[in-house]
Design a protein around this motif. Structure first.
Motif, mmCIF file in Angstrom:
data_model
loop_
_atom_site.group_PDB
_atom_site.id
_atom_site.type_symbol
_atom_site.label_atom_id
_atom_site.label_comp_id
_atom_site.label_asym_id
_atom_site.label_seq_id
_atom_site.Cartn_x
_atom_site.Cartn_y
_atom_site.Cartn_z
ATOM 1 N N SER A 115 0.898 -1.368 -0.036
ATOM 2 C CA SER A 115 0.065 0.033 -0.029
ATOM 3 C C SER A 115 0.692 1.307 -0.268
ATOM 4 C CB SER A 115 -0.874 0.039 1.394
ATOM 5 O OG SER A 115 -0.117 0.223 2.480
ATOM 6 N N GLU A 117 0.090 5.340 0.801
ATOM 7 C CA GLU A 117 -1.119 6.312 1.099
ATOM 8 C C GLU A 117 -0.378 7.604 1.516
ATOM 9 O OE1 GLU A 117 -2.809 4.626 4.631
ATOM 10 O OE2 GLU A 117 -3.334 2.710 3.660
ATOM 11 N N ARG A 133 2.676 6.876 4.220
ATOM 12 C CA ARG A 133 3.391 5.671 4.493
ATOM 13 C C ARG A 133 2.944 4.683 3.407
ATOM 14 N NH1 ARG A 133 -0.696 3.782 9.591
ATOM 15 N NH2 ARG A 133 -0.252 6.213 10.100
ATOM 16 N N ILE A 134 4.095 3.976 3.630
ATOM 17 C CA ILE A 134 4.294 3.036 2.457
ATOM 18 C C ILE A 134 4.403 1.549 3.160
ATOM 19 C CG2 ILE A 134 6.677 3.386 1.852
ATOM 20 C CD1 ILE A 134 6.311 2.576 -0.802
ATOM 21 N N ARG A 135 3.830 0.507 2.630
ATOM 22 C CA ARG A 135 4.099 -0.676 3.424
ATOM 23 C C ARG A 135 4.715 -1.674 2.138
ATOM 24 N NH1 ARG A 135 0.316 -3.820 4.648
ATOM 25 N NH2 ARG A 135 1.099 -5.028 6.595
ATOM 26 N N THR A 137 6.705 -5.613 1.455
ATOM 27 C CA THR A 137 7.521 -7.031 2.005
ATOM 28 C C THR A 137 8.541 -7.156 0.944
ATOM 29 O OG1 THR A 137 5.098 -7.740 2.751
ATOM 30 C CG2 THR A 137 6.977 -9.341 2.211
ATOM 31 N N ARG A 194 7.599 3.768 14.269
ATOM 32 C CA ARG A 194 7.524 3.731 12.876
ATOM 33 C C ARG A 194 9.131 3.399 12.347
ATOM 34 N NH1 ARG A 194 7.325 9.914 10.997
ATOM 35 N NH2 ARG A 194 8.790 10.671 12.095
ATOM 36 N N GLN A 195 8.954 2.981 11.118
ATOM 37 C CA GLN A 195 10.342 3.154 10.386
ATOM 38 C C GLN A 195 10.595 4.293 9.482
ATOM 39 O OE1 GLN A 195 12.679 0.759 10.463
ATOM 40 N NE2 GLN A 195 11.690 -1.268 10.822
ATOM 41 N N THR A 218 7.788 -7.707 6.453
ATOM 42 C CA THR A 218 6.866 -6.608 5.901
ATOM 43 C C THR A 218 7.250 -5.181 6.767
ATOM 44 O OG1 THR A 218 5.262 -7.895 5.206
ATOM 45 C CG2 THR A 218 4.482 -5.485 5.843
ATOM 46 N N GLU A 220 6.746 -0.784 7.384
ATOM 47 C CA GLU A 220 6.049 0.429 6.973
ATOM 48 C C GLU A 220 6.766 1.376 7.350
ATOM 49 O OE1 GLU A 220 2.100 2.099 9.479
ATOM 50 O OE2 GLU A 220 1.687 0.578 8.248
ATOM 51 N N GLU A 222 7.368 5.627 7.018
ATOM 52 C CA GLU A 222 6.516 7.044 7.296
ATOM 53 C C GLU A 222 7.525 7.977 6.902
ATOM 54 O OE1 GLU A 222 4.388 7.366 10.675
ATOM 55 O OE2 GLU A 222 3.278 5.889 10.479
#
Length: 222
Positions: A115, A117, A133-135, A137, A194-195, A218, A220, A222
């Motif tokens: 994702s 966003e 944010r971006i997720r 894997t 967060r990362q 995975t 996430e 920010e």
């Protein structure tokens, strides 16, 4: 996309009087690009990056000439993000000139994007943002800054970083910032829960410690 990256690299060399104007100043061009891509509503755009080319968009790095100016003492390391609302993974968060890598990289071991966003400040999806944010894997490697087999390139002065433990996330395999071929990706650091991006890395694809120690995870950012 090639024209967009060329524009971004030229634009990043400019010195803005108002740092928070960084994204609004290119919003008109971004809107035109979105129209050409068939997504004029801004759904394909994310704080200066394009979701359809997100891995290459993430592979930005400070320009070698900028690094040379810093090394010579002609320019200080950027004191912080150009705009606190811009996510760390966007080139617009870096207060200096950038280049993009990733063209021609092998995607065989590239991460899967789950994702992307962003949170616009106003109604304009191409303007300022108050977060994002971006997720993903992909292959990751937990490392210490002192580990010699990884080459780390930080977006800010490493002495100002709050920790020496980082997570390396592979983006692809190809030409690295130091102009050699290997596995290349982002350097991430925990900031609370967060990362955030703090730089890039490269390593020889055949490096035994890298191959043996990496694992799918995975993250996430920010």
């Amino acid at each position: 996309m090639r024209k967009w990256y060329t524009l971004v690299e030229a634009y990043s060399r400019r010195q803005l009087t108002v740092k928070t104007d960084k994204l609004p100043a290119v919003s008109g061009v971004a809107a035109e690009v979105a129209h050409m891509l068939g997504s004029a509503d801004g759904s394909a755009y994310a704080a200066g990056l394009w979701k359809g080319d997100i891995l290459r968009g993430l592979a930005w790095f400070f320009h070698p000439m900028f690094c040379l100016r810093v090394a010579k003492g002609d320019h200080p390391w950027p004191p912080g993000p150009a705009d606190e609302g811009i996510p760390s993974w966007s080139w617009a968060a870096f207060d200096g000139s950038v280049m993009h890598y990733g063209q021609g990289w092998s995607k065989l071991q590239a991460p899967t994007v789950l994702s992307v966003e962003t949170l616009p400040v106003g109604v304009d999806p191409f303007g300022r943002v108050m977060g994002g944010r971006i997720r993903l894997t992909g292959w990751t490697f937990e490392a210490q800054v002192s580990e010699a087999h990884l080459r780390l390139y930080f977006d800010s002065d490493p002495e100002e970083l709050p920790s020496i433990a980082v997570v390396c996330l592979m983006l692809g395999n190809g030409l690295s910032p130091r102009r050699v071929y290997g596995d290349v990706g982002l350097v991430l650091m925990k900031d609370g829960q967060r990362q955030r991006r703090v730089g890039m890395f490269d390593v020889e694809a055949s490096d035994r410690k890298w191959v043996k120690g990496r694992r799918q995870m995975t993250v996430e950012i920010e």
